[in-house]
Design a protein around this motif. Structure first.
Motif, PDB file in Angstrom:
ATOM      1  N   TYR A 130     -17.826 -18.226  40.611  1.00 22.02           N
ATOM      2  CA  TYR A 130     -19.011 -18.587  41.390  1.00 22.02           C
ATOM      3  C   TYR A 130     -19.675 -19.829  40.795  1.00 22.02           C
ATOM      4  O   TYR A 130     -20.048 -20.751  41.512  1.00 22.02           O
ATOM      5  CB  TYR A 130     -20.030 -17.440  41.421  1.00 22.02           C
ATOM      6  CG  TYR A 130     -19.730 -16.393  42.447  1.00 22.02           C
ATOM      7  CD1 TYR A 130     -20.011 -16.604  43.783  1.00 22.02           C
ATOM      8  CD2 TYR A 130     -19.164 -15.184  42.081  1.00 22.02           C
ATOM      9  CE1 TYR A 130     -19.742 -15.639  44.739  1.00 22.02           C
ATOM     10  CE2 TYR A 130     -18.890 -14.207  43.026  1.00 22.02           C
ATOM     11  CZ  TYR A 130     -19.180 -14.438  44.354  1.00 22.02           C
ATOM     12  OH  TYR A 130     -18.913 -13.489  45.291  1.00 22.02           O
ATOM     13  N   GLN A 131     -19.798 -19.858  39.469  1.00 19.33           N
ATOM     14  CA  GLN A 131     -20.440 -20.998  38.828  1.00 19.33           C
ATOM     15  C   GLN A 131     -19.621 -22.270  39.040  1.00 19.33           C
ATOM     16  O   GLN A 131     -20.179 -23.336  39.293  1.00 19.33           O
ATOM     17  CB  GLN A 131     -20.640 -20.739  37.327  1.00 19.33           C
ATOM     18  CG  GLN A 131     -21.482 -21.795  36.650  1.00 19.33           C
ATOM     19  CD  GLN A 131     -22.865 -21.931  37.267  1.00 19.33           C
ATOM     20  OE1 GLN A 131     -23.573 -20.950  37.415  1.00 19.33           O
ATOM     21  NE2 GLN A 131     -23.245 -23.129  37.634  1.00 19.33           N
ATOM     22  N   ALA A 132     -18.309 -22.153  38.968  1.00 23.49           N
ATOM     23  CA  ALA A 132     -17.452 -23.321  39.185  1.00 23.49           C
ATOM     24  C   ALA A 132     -17.613 -23.848  40.606  1.00 23.49           C
ATOM     25  O   ALA A 132     -17.682 -25.059  40.829  1.00 23.49           O
ATOM     26  CB  ALA A 132     -15.989 -22.949  38.908  1.00 23.49           C
ATOM     27  N   ILE A 133     -17.705 -22.946  41.575  1.00 26.64           N
ATOM     28  CA  ILE A 133     -17.881 -23.349  42.973  1.00 26.64           C
ATOM     29  C   ILE A 133     -19.213 -24.071  43.143  1.00 26.64           C
ATOM     30  O   ILE A 133     -19.282 -25.162  43.724  1.00 26.64           O
ATOM     31  CB  ILE A 133     -17.795 -22.126  43.907  1.00 26.64           C
ATOM     32  CG1 ILE A 133     -16.357 -21.595  43.958  1.00 26.64           C
ATOM     33  CG2 ILE A 133     -18.282 -22.466  45.308  1.00 26.64           C
ATOM     34  CD1 ILE A 133     -16.222 -20.229  44.603  1.00 26.64           C
ATOM     35  N   VAL A 134     -20.274 -23.488  42.608  1.00 26.33           N
ATOM     36  CA  VAL A 134     -21.594 -24.112  42.725  1.00 26.33           C
ATOM     37  C   VAL A 134     -21.610 -25.469  42.025  1.00 26.33           C
ATOM     38  O   VAL A 134     -22.199 -26.436  42.530  1.00 26.33           O
ATOM     39  CB  VAL A 134     -22.687 -23.171  42.162  1.00 26.33           C
ATOM     40  CG1 VAL A 134     -24.023 -23.874  42.053  1.00 26.33           C
ATOM     41  CG2 VAL A 134     -22.809 -21.932  43.028  1.00 26.33           C
ATOM     42  N   ASN A 135     -20.933 -25.583  40.879  1.00 30.76           N
ATOM     43  CA  ASN A 135     -20.877 -26.859  40.159  1.00 30.76           C
ATOM     44  C   ASN A 135     -20.225 -27.950  41.001  1.00 30.76           C
ATOM     45  O   ASN A 135     -20.671 -29.097  40.994  1.00 30.76           O
ATOM     46  CB  ASN A 135     -20.140 -26.702  38.832  1.00 30.76           C
ATOM     47  CG  ASN A 135     -20.953 -25.957  37.800  1.00 30.76           C
ATOM     48  OD1 ASN A 135     -22.171 -25.842  37.913  1.00 30.76           O
ATOM     49  ND2 ASN A 135     -20.281 -25.437  36.792  1.00 30.76           N
ATOM     50  N   VAL A 136     -19.158 -27.596  41.726  1.00 29.91           N
ATOM     51  CA  VAL A 136     -18.499 -28.592  42.583  1.00 29.91           C
ATOM     52  C   VAL A 136     -19.481 -29.100  43.639  1.00 29.91           C
ATOM     53  O   VAL A 136     -19.597 -30.300  43.871  1.00 29.91           O
ATOM     54  CB  VAL A 136     -17.235 -27.998  43.251  1.00 29.91           C
ATOM     55  CG1 VAL A 136     -16.727 -28.911  44.356  1.00 29.91           C
ATOM     56  CG2 VAL A 136     -16.154 -27.775  42.219  1.00 29.91           C
ATOM     57  N   PHE A 137     -20.201 -28.188  44.265  1.00 29.34           N
ATOM     58  CA  PHE A 137     -21.164 -28.600  45.287  1.00 29.34           C
ATOM     59  C   PHE A 137     -22.293 -29.432  44.676  1.00 29.34           C
ATOM     60  O   PHE A 137     -22.775 -30.368  45.303  1.00 29.34           O
ATOM     61  CB  PHE A 137     -21.721 -27.388  46.033  1.00 29.34           C
ATOM     62  CG  PHE A 137     -20.750 -26.828  47.034  1.00 29.34           C
ATOM     63  CD1 PHE A 137     -20.536 -27.455  48.249  1.00 29.34           C
ATOM     64  CD2 PHE A 137     -20.032 -25.677  46.753  1.00 29.34           C
ATOM     65  CE1 PHE A 137     -19.640 -26.958  49.178  1.00 29.34           C
ATOM     66  CE2 PHE A 137     -19.131 -25.165  47.669  1.00 29.34           C
ATOM     67  CZ  PHE A 137     -18.928 -25.803  48.884  1.00 29.34           C
ATOM     68  N   ASN A 138     -22.700 -29.107  43.451  1.00 27.35           N
ATOM     69  CA  ASN A 138     -23.754 -29.890  42.788  1.00 27.35           C
ATOM     70  C   ASN A 138     -23.268 -31.294  42.447  1.00 27.35           C
ATOM     71  O   ASN A 138     -24.044 -32.245  42.465  1.00 27.35           O
ATOM     72  CB  ASN A 138     -24.237 -29.180  41.519  1.00 27.35           C
ATOM     73  CG  ASN A 138     -25.096 -27.981  41.822  1.00 27.35           C
ATOM     74  OD1 ASN A 138     -25.692 -27.883  42.892  1.00 27.35           O
ATOM     75  ND2 ASN A 138     -25.156 -27.047  40.890  1.00 27.35           N
ATOM     76  N   GLN A 139     -22.000 -31.429  42.131  1.00 26.61           N
ATOM     77  CA  GLN A 139     -21.444 -32.732  41.778  1.00 26.61           C
ATOM     78  C   GLN A 139     -21.151 -33.598  43.006  1.00 26.61           C
ATOM     79  O   GLN A 139     -21.036 -34.813  42.891  1.00 26.61           O
ATOM     80  CB  GLN A 139     -20.159 -32.560  40.962  1.00 26.61           C
ATOM     81  CG  GLN A 139     -20.400 -31.958  39.599  1.00 26.61           C
ATOM     82  CD  GLN A 139     -19.105 -31.542  38.926  1.00 26.61           C
ATOM     83  OE1 GLN A 139     -18.021 -31.677  39.482  1.00 26.61           O
ATOM     84  NE2 GLN A 139     -19.219 -31.009  37.718  1.00 26.61           N
ATOM     85  N   HIS A 140     -20.990 -32.978  44.160  1.00 33.20           N
ATOM     86  CA  HIS A 140     -20.649 -33.699  45.386  1.00 33.20           C
ATOM     87  C   HIS A 140     -21.676 -33.380  46.467  1.00 33.20           C
ATOM     88  O   HIS A 140     -21.348 -32.796  47.506  1.00 33.20           O
ATOM     89  CB  HIS A 140     -19.240 -33.320  45.871  1.00 33.20           C
ATOM     90  CG  HIS A 140     -18.162 -33.625  44.874  1.00 33.20           C
ATOM     91  ND1 HIS A 140     -17.742 -32.716  43.938  1.00 33.20           N
ATOM     92  CD2 HIS A 140     -17.433 -34.746  44.668  1.00 33.20           C
ATOM     93  CE1 HIS A 140     -16.791 -33.268  43.203  1.00 33.20           C
ATOM     94  NE2 HIS A 140     -16.582 -34.497  43.615  1.00 33.20           N
TER      95      HIS A 140
END
Length: 132
Positions: free
Chosen positions: A71-81
């Motif tokens: 979940y954290q990895a998914i949210v991080n991708v959205f935060n970066q893009h």
């Protein structure tokens, strides 16, 4: 009630409280022993994990991330893009996760949950974007 009856009642209560204290001490001893055994087992498991990870050959692919980490990895991708919409398979490719259908379906489920919780929006079918 006379003084003798009062003293007898107090003695009875004292004896009951003493017995209860003994029972509680016994429970504490049992729980302390169980806690010591569990902590020893945790130390053994940590040692085994360390030994195995050190013995693993270099370049071995790590296991897929655990649920909370995923979940954290998914949210991080959205935060970066910010502003970009992704499909589940695109997220897998970006994160270096397996792209087999079963694994991607799990991510679709996670994306749906993040959408219901208000972290993401769905600008199109199968596409997810960070809520702004």
């Amino acid at each position: 009630m006379n003084v003798t009856e009062l003293l007898a009642g107090l003695q009875t209560q004292h004896d009951e409280a003493t017995a209860r204290a003994g029972e509680l001490r016994s429970q504490i001893e049992h729980l302390t022993a169980a806690l010591a055994e569990t902590e020893a087992r945790l130390a053994e498991l940590a040692t085994a994990r360390k030994v195995i990870s050190e013995a693993a050959p270099a370049g071995t692919k790590p296991d897929p991330p655990e649920t909370s980490t995923a979940y954290q990895a998914i949210v991080n991708v959205f935060n970066q893009h910010l502003g970009r919409a992704f499909r589940a398979r695109e997220l897998h490719e970006l994160l270096g996760m397996p792209t087999d259908e079963a694994t991607v379906n799990i991510t679709r489920s996670r994306l749906g949950r993040l959408t219901r919780q208000g972290f993401l929006t769905q600008p199109g079918r199968g596409r997810y974007q960070k809520r702004t």
